[in-house]
Scaffold this motif. Structure first.
Motif, PDB file in Angstrom:
ATOM      1  N   ILE A  12      33.578  36.805  36.464  1.00 33.33           N
ATOM      2  CA  ILE A  12      32.417  37.669  36.233  1.00 33.33           C
ATOM      3  C   ILE A  12      32.860  39.122  36.107  1.00 33.33           C
ATOM      4  N   LEU A  13      33.731  39.552  37.010  1.00 35.27           N
ATOM      5  CA  LEU A  13      34.227  40.928  36.959  1.00 35.27           C
ATOM      6  C   LEU A  13      34.996  41.190  35.663  1.00 35.27           C
ATOM      7  N   ALA A  14      35.802  40.235  35.238  1.00 32.11           N
ATOM      8  CA  ALA A  14      36.548  40.385  33.983  1.00 32.11           C
ATOM      9  C   ALA A  14      35.581  40.500  32.800  1.00 32.11           C
ATOM     10  N   ALA A  15      34.541  39.686  32.809  1.00 29.78           N
ATOM     11  CA  ALA A  15      33.549  39.744  31.732  1.00 29.78           C
ATOM     12  C   ALA A  15      32.835  41.089  31.725  1.00 29.78           C
ATOM     13  N   LYS A  44      25.610  40.768  44.975  1.00 28.68           N
ATOM     14  CA  LYS A  44      26.432  40.800  46.193  1.00 28.68           C
ATOM     15  C   LYS A  44      27.607  41.766  46.029  1.00 28.68           C
ATOM     16  N   MET A  45      28.246  41.729  44.859  1.00 26.45           N
ATOM     17  CA  MET A  45      29.396  42.607  44.636  1.00 26.45           C
ATOM     18  C   MET A  45      28.974  44.069  44.486  1.00 26.45           C
ATOM     19  N   ARG A  46      27.781  44.323  43.952  1.00 23.89           N
ATOM     20  CA  ARG A  46      27.261  45.696  43.900  1.00 23.89           C
ATOM     21  C   ARG A  46      27.001  46.211  45.307  1.00 23.89           C
ATOM     22  N   ILE A  50      32.010  46.682  45.346  1.00 29.75           N
ATOM     23  CA  ILE A  50      33.059  46.218  44.427  1.00 29.75           C
ATOM     24  C   ILE A  50      32.721  46.644  43.002  1.00 29.75           C
ATOM     25  N   ILE A  51      31.460  46.536  42.645  1.00 30.68           N
ATOM     26  CA  ILE A  51      30.976  47.023  41.352  1.00 30.68           C
ATOM     27  C   ILE A  51      30.323  48.370  41.622  1.00 30.68           C
ATOM     28  N   LEU A 151      40.796  46.735  35.650  1.00 31.23           N
ATOM     29  CA  LEU A 151      41.782  46.295  36.631  1.00 31.23           C
ATOM     30  C   LEU A 151      42.362  44.951  36.206  1.00 31.23           C
ATOM     31  N   PRO A 152      43.615  44.704  36.520  1.00 30.87           N
ATOM     32  CA  PRO A 152      44.247  43.423  36.130  1.00 30.87           C
ATOM     33  C   PRO A 152      43.851  42.309  37.089  1.00 30.87           C
TER      34      PRO A 152
END
Length: 153
Positions: A12-15, A44-46, A50-51, A151-152
């Motif tokens: 999801i983060l990569a997308a 959740k990541m927001r 993280i986002i 980020l990789p």
């Protein structure tokens, strides 16, 4: 707040890094999930930080900002008052895209994006009028070979 990131979260983060303007349906399809679980994971990541801020990447040259300088700064001042004035000066200048405090011989490096060399000189003169610096070296980037904020994962 500590959050565990699994393989689906990384997808999801990569997308999102590839294109944050994608619809939730497109992201869900690309990660092999459905819309609601993907939305819950993003939420959740927001909340966990993280986002962060979502923004749009602009083409600097297309907008007339043709000069990118990397500015190396050495200072003999290291007290809290000087540092606060210096950081305030950097934060108040939109042409400073990045600023890093370094270990080693150079104290700070700045990435400064301006229209041309004259605009850089205006920036430089304003900066040194506000804070005392020992030495400033400006390096003009001749060509941007790679630039990414991804980020990789």
């Amino acid at each position: 707040m500590s959050v565990r990131i699994d393989a689906t979260d990384r997808k999801i983060l990569a997308a999102l890094q590839a294109d944050a303007a994608q619809s939730l349906d497109e992201i869900a399809r690309s990660v092999g999930s459905s819309k609601t679980p993907v939305w819950n994971r993003i939420k959740k990541m927001r909340e966990a930080g993280i986002i962060g801020q979502q923004t749009v990447l602009l083409d600097a040259e297309a907008l007339g900002f043709e000069a990118c300088f990397f500015v190396l700064i050495r200072t003999s001042e290291h007290d809290a008052d000087w540092q606060a004035r210096f950081l305030n000066a950097l934060r108040s200048r939109p042409e400073v895209q990045e600023a890093h405090r370094l270990a080693g011989d150079i104290d700070y490096i700045l990435k400064v994006r301006v229209r041309n060399a004259r605009a850089y000189d205006t920036f430089y003169q304003a900066l040194i009028s506000e804070v005392k610096v020992h030495n400033v070296t400006a390096l003009l980037s001749m060509e941007e070979i790679k630039a990414t904020v991804a980020l990789p994962l």
